[in-house]
Write an enzyme that holds these catalytic residues in place. Structure first.
Site, mmCIF file in Angstrom:
data_model
loop_
_atom_site.group_PDB
_atom_site.id
_atom_site.type_symbol
_atom_site.label_atom_id
_atom_site.label_comp_id
_atom_site.label_asym_id
_atom_site.label_seq_id
_atom_site.Cartn_x
_atom_site.Cartn_y
_atom_site.Cartn_z
ATOM 1 N N LYS A 54 -6.840 -0.519 -9.121
ATOM 2 C CA LYS A 54 -7.453 -1.864 -9.786
ATOM 3 C C LYS A 54 -8.454 -1.625 -10.676
ATOM 4 O O LYS A 54 -8.687 -1.959 -11.705
ATOM 5 C CB LYS A 54 -7.637 -3.044 -8.766
ATOM 6 C CG LYS A 54 -6.321 -3.546 -8.187
ATOM 7 C CD LYS A 54 -6.568 -4.136 -7.028
ATOM 8 C CE LYS A 54 -5.025 -4.779 -6.295
ATOM 9 N NZ LYS A 54 -5.168 -5.313 -5.012
ATOM 10 N N GLN A 98 -9.759 -7.008 -0.846
ATOM 11 C CA GLN A 98 -8.257 -6.465 -0.601
ATOM 12 C C GLN A 98 -8.314 -6.426 0.950
ATOM 13 O O GLN A 98 -8.914 -6.550 1.685
ATOM 14 C CB GLN A 98 -8.773 -4.770 -0.866
ATOM 15 C CG GLN A 98 -7.389 -4.262 -0.603
ATOM 16 C CD GLN A 98 -6.402 -4.465 -1.901
ATOM 17 O OE1 GLN A 98 -6.756 -4.627 -2.694
ATOM 18 N NE2 GLN A 98 -5.018 -4.471 -1.411
ATOM 19 N N ASP A 121 -7.110 -13.589 -7.120
ATOM 20 C CA ASP A 121 -5.708 -13.405 -6.266
ATOM 21 C C ASP A 121 -5.164 -14.889 -6.122
ATOM 22 O O ASP A 121 -4.272 -14.813 -5.730
ATOM 23 C CB ASP A 121 -6.340 -12.753 -4.930
ATOM 24 C CG ASP A 121 -6.002 -11.615 -4.933
ATOM 25 O OD1 ASP A 121 -5.247 -11.232 -5.809
ATOM 26 O OD2 ASP A 121 -6.503 -10.727 -3.989
#
Ligand code: NAD
Length: 305
Positions: A54, A98, A121
């Site tokens: 990412k 994460q 997200d």
């Protein structure tokens, strides 16, 4: 039938090129460089690889890419403090924590601490609610990637029967909403679902997101259906080599489907590309701007009040 492979890698590359163009435009017209903060707690090997990918791709499209690598024993209060700092830092447009987090940290307390306007997200209940209500929202990346891949095959989804296997917050539930909004008749399947093979046999599109290697067999599929494999499972092949496999028995399914995504190289690259696209969207809408596509390239303009 020998199914056509949907090339997620190439489609994601095109999306990243569009994001890079948007970033250049934002910088040229508004002197804004989108900032993405990725927070990793601990050293889980798979999570470390995802975070590196990412960060690398964020840098490649011209973002201000920041990584925060915290030890696995970091306290929840310290993590929440970092999120608060990122929430108020004007150079940061997107914040991603994460998952999974270590057991001593309350995942929901952390996700709900993220400013919804920077929740790239799309996991914050504010964005989840707005998506469910059909309002503009930051939407989870994998479902956006799945819909994009399907639309490369069939542009009008209305009236199609879709089975989505799996109903997690990250994939299945938001995907069912997006597909329903696109006019599909969606059957949401999960572990308790009865007659899953029969449900799939009636589907124009099957999306497998169960985390169960080889679950979807060739004889579950209607001839000519579209098969999207979200699953990522670690397996050992006959030569003893570790490899990644999906939730679909690929060779069998390719005999029945018209189009199918491979694992790896299908949905995975789209997930990261949509993280970048969501970050640009967050950077743009946080400043009251919108990207208006023109036939040649997008043009940045101020939102009407
Ligand atoms: P999850 O464990 O949170 O949810 C799994 C869902 O599948 C549950 O709703 C469960 O009831 C259902 N399920 C499990 N086994 C089933 C079965 N045999 N029959 C029917 N339903 C079943 O998982 P998740 O986070 O949604 O991830 C699912 C899979 O997708 C995993 O393999 C994960 O690694 C992968 N994934 C891939 C990407 C990507 O970018 N490609 C992104 C997210 C998740």
């Amino acid at each position: 039938m020998n199914a056509i492979r949907i090339d997620g890698k190439a489609i994601a590359e095109a999306l990243r090129a569009r994001v890079a163009r948007d970033v250049a435009l934002l910088q040229a017209e508004c002197n804004v460089i989108p900032g993405l903060a990725v927070v990793l707690v601990g050293k889980d090997p798979a999570s470390s690889v995802y975070v590196k990918t990412k960060a690398k791709q964020a840098q490649a499209v011209g973002f201000n890419s920041r990584q925060f690598l915290l030890p696995s024993n970091v306290g929840e209060a310290e993590l929440l403090e970092l999120i608060e700092e990122l929430n108020t830092n004007d150079a940061i447009d997107g914040i991603l924590v994460q998952l999974p987090l270590p057991g001593h940290i309350n995942r929901w307390r952390v996700l709900e601490a993220i400013n919804p306007a920077k929740d790239v997200d799309g996991f914050h209940p504010y964005n989840v609610g707005r998506l469910a209500a059909g309002r503009p929202a930051l939407v989870p990346c994998t479902p956006l990637g799945v819909v994009h891949l399907i639309k490369t095959v069939v542009s009008d989804l209305s009236g199609l029967n879709v089975v989505v296997i799996g109903r997690s917050n990250i994939v299945g539930k938001p995907l069912a909403i997006l597909l329903g909004d696109a006019g599909c008749t969606v059957t949401g399947a999960q572990l308790q679902t009865r007659n899953l093979p029969d449900l799939c046999r009636n589907a124009d599109i099957v999306v497998a997101a169960a985390g169960c290697a080889g679950l979807v067999r060739g004889d579950w599929l209607k001839a000519g259906s579209i098969v999207i494999d979200v699953g990522i499972n670690r397996a050992i092949d006959s030569a003893g080599t570790a490899k990644l496999v999906g939730d679909v028995a690929f060779a069998e399914a390719s005999e029945r489907a018209s189009h199918i995504t491979p694992v790896p190289g299908g949905v995975g690259p789209m997930t990261v590309a949509y993280l970048l696209a969501n970050t640009v969207d967050a950077a743009v809408s946080r400043r009251g701007l919108s990207l208006v596509p023109t036939p040649d390239a997008p043009t940045l303009c101020h939102l009407a009040p």
